[in-house]
Design an enzyme around this catalytic site. Sequence first.
Site, PDB file in Angstrom:
ATOM      1  N   HIS A  38       1.776  -6.096   0.377  1.00 34.87           N
ATOM      2  CA  HIS A  38       1.543  -4.937   1.251  1.00 34.87           C
ATOM      3  C   HIS A  38       2.626  -4.856   2.336  1.00 34.87           C
ATOM      4  CE1 HIS A  38      -2.797  -5.933   0.041  1.00 34.87           C
ATOM      5  NE2 HIS A  38      -2.650  -4.692  -0.393  1.00 34.87           N
ATOM      6  N   GLN A  62     -13.149   4.468  -6.729  1.00 35.11           N
ATOM      7  CA  GLN A  62     -12.313   3.897  -7.777  1.00 35.11           C
ATOM      8  C   GLN A  62     -12.907   2.631  -8.394  1.00 35.11           C
ATOM      9  OE1 GLN A  62      -8.898   3.378  -4.980  1.00 35.11           O
ATOM     10  NE2 GLN A  62      -8.572   1.470  -6.087  1.00 35.11           N
ATOM     11  N   GLY A 148       3.139  -0.054  -4.846  1.00 36.27           N
ATOM     12  CA  GLY A 148       3.691  -1.238  -5.503  1.00 36.27           C
ATOM     13  C   GLY A 148       3.711  -1.076  -7.010  1.00 36.27           C
ATOM     14  N   LYS A 150       3.428  -3.352  -8.961  1.00 38.54           N
ATOM     15  CA  LYS A 150       2.387  -4.269  -9.459  1.00 38.54           C
ATOM     16  C   LYS A 150       1.286  -3.468 -10.169  1.00 38.54           C
ATOM     17  CE  LYS A 150      -1.115  -7.348  -9.107  1.00 38.54           C
ATOM     18  NZ  LYS A 150      -2.235  -6.535  -8.737  1.00 38.54           N
ATOM     19  N   GLN A 154      -0.963   2.960 -11.875  1.00 39.69           N
ATOM     20  CA  GLN A 154      -1.276   3.751 -10.676  1.00 39.69           C
ATOM     21  C   GLN A 154      -0.048   4.568 -10.240  1.00 39.69           C
ATOM     22  OE1 GLN A 154      -3.862   2.276  -7.398  1.00 39.69           O
ATOM     23  NE2 GLN A 154      -1.941   1.836  -6.391  1.00 39.69           N
ATOM     24  N   SER A 186      -2.027 -10.585  -5.030  1.00 41.56           N
ATOM     25  CA  SER A 186      -3.117  -9.636  -5.174  1.00 41.56           C
ATOM     26  C   SER A 186      -4.260 -10.104  -4.288  1.00 41.56           C
ATOM     27  CB  SER A 186      -3.580  -9.592  -6.634  1.00 41.56           C
ATOM     28  OG  SER A 186      -4.859  -9.005  -6.723  1.00 41.56           O
ATOM     29  N   SER A 187      -4.965  -9.167  -3.699  1.00 36.92           N
ATOM     30  CA  SER A 187      -6.129  -9.541  -2.889  1.00 36.92           C
ATOM     31  C   SER A 187      -7.147 -10.279  -3.746  1.00 36.92           C
ATOM     32  CB  SER A 187      -6.765  -8.291  -2.280  1.00 36.92           C
ATOM     33  OG  SER A 187      -5.788  -7.544  -1.588  1.00 36.92           O
ATOM     34  N   ARG A 188      -7.191  -9.937  -5.039  1.00 37.59           N
ATOM     35  CA  ARG A 188      -8.178 -10.562  -5.929  1.00 37.59           C
ATOM     36  C   ARG A 188      -7.838 -12.012  -6.279  1.00 37.59           C
ATOM     37  NH1 ARG A 188      -8.679  -5.029  -8.106  1.00 37.59           N
ATOM     38  NH2 ARG A 188     -10.847  -4.386  -7.796  1.00 37.59           N
TER      39      ARG A 188
END
Length: 291
Positions: A38, A62, A148, A150, A154, A186-188
Amino acid sequence: MLETLKSPSAMQQWSQKKHSEGKTIGFVPTMGALHRGHISLIEASKQENDLTVVSIFVNPAQFSAGEDFEKYPRDFDGDFKKLEQTDIDALFLPQASDMYGDGFATFIEVRGISGKLCGAYRAGHFTGVATVVAKLFNTIMPERAYFGLKDYQQCVVIRKMAADLNMPVSLRFCETVREQDGLAMSSRNAYLSADQRHDAPILYRALCEAGSLISGGQLLKFTDAATLIQQILKSSAHISEIQYGSVYDSETLDDISEQDAASYSGKTVTLAIAVKIGSTRLIDNLLVTVP
Ligand code: AMP
């Protein structure tokens, strides 16, 4: 100074005022739990615009039923500290009820590409993404917006939406930022256990090895590259499901593993993967130019 704006109307007024002062606005949409990926988008925006606005909004539209909306990582205090250090100009922090009021009825569907790859596993996901991004663009009215690579699909969906709807914004797609061992930030990733985290760079390794096959220029078809991705992913003890992993046309997102490599000579193809490690869904991709 970092201003926080919570309602769409306050955000819109802020942007209108800055535009009337002749300032350009760069915009970075996020769902928070900020990491260096980010931050790289924020840095790109700061280089090209007078002002940078970041949004943090975990967009319920989403997430489909059964996905991780409730448990999606949220760390507002940590995010705010990171944003203060980046010296951005405004944070847009709406509530779901501000974005989707009672009777909300308007959705943006980017047909075709939204149903492929992740769209085949996440019903309605890209409609949720396109709708919220359109709302955010209308609220912040940025000259430029930063996404991004990534989340490659999207990027393709938003590019198509912006072109089809004549949105007056320039889109910037920025390189994936990775951990030292190659895992895409990734936040995940926070969901992974130590053992799963140790195994997770296998996604990037599969992409790189298949990418080298393609850039080596020896392939008649992309089949061997797609097979290699599958073989490497299947060798993982922690991957519980391979949703997709192949070579795709970078525009249409069609699987091109059976196509002649020569027909893509000089073009960029996309190697993309989605897997589950335990219950955590991870995606990654690599863009490769065909010799
Ligand atoms: P998210 O908060 O996951 O919705 O991501 C917000 C934006 O950051 C999206 O445009 C993502 O594609 C981008 N992003 C997420 N992870 C990375 C990464 N590792 N490198 C670069 N951009 C990223």
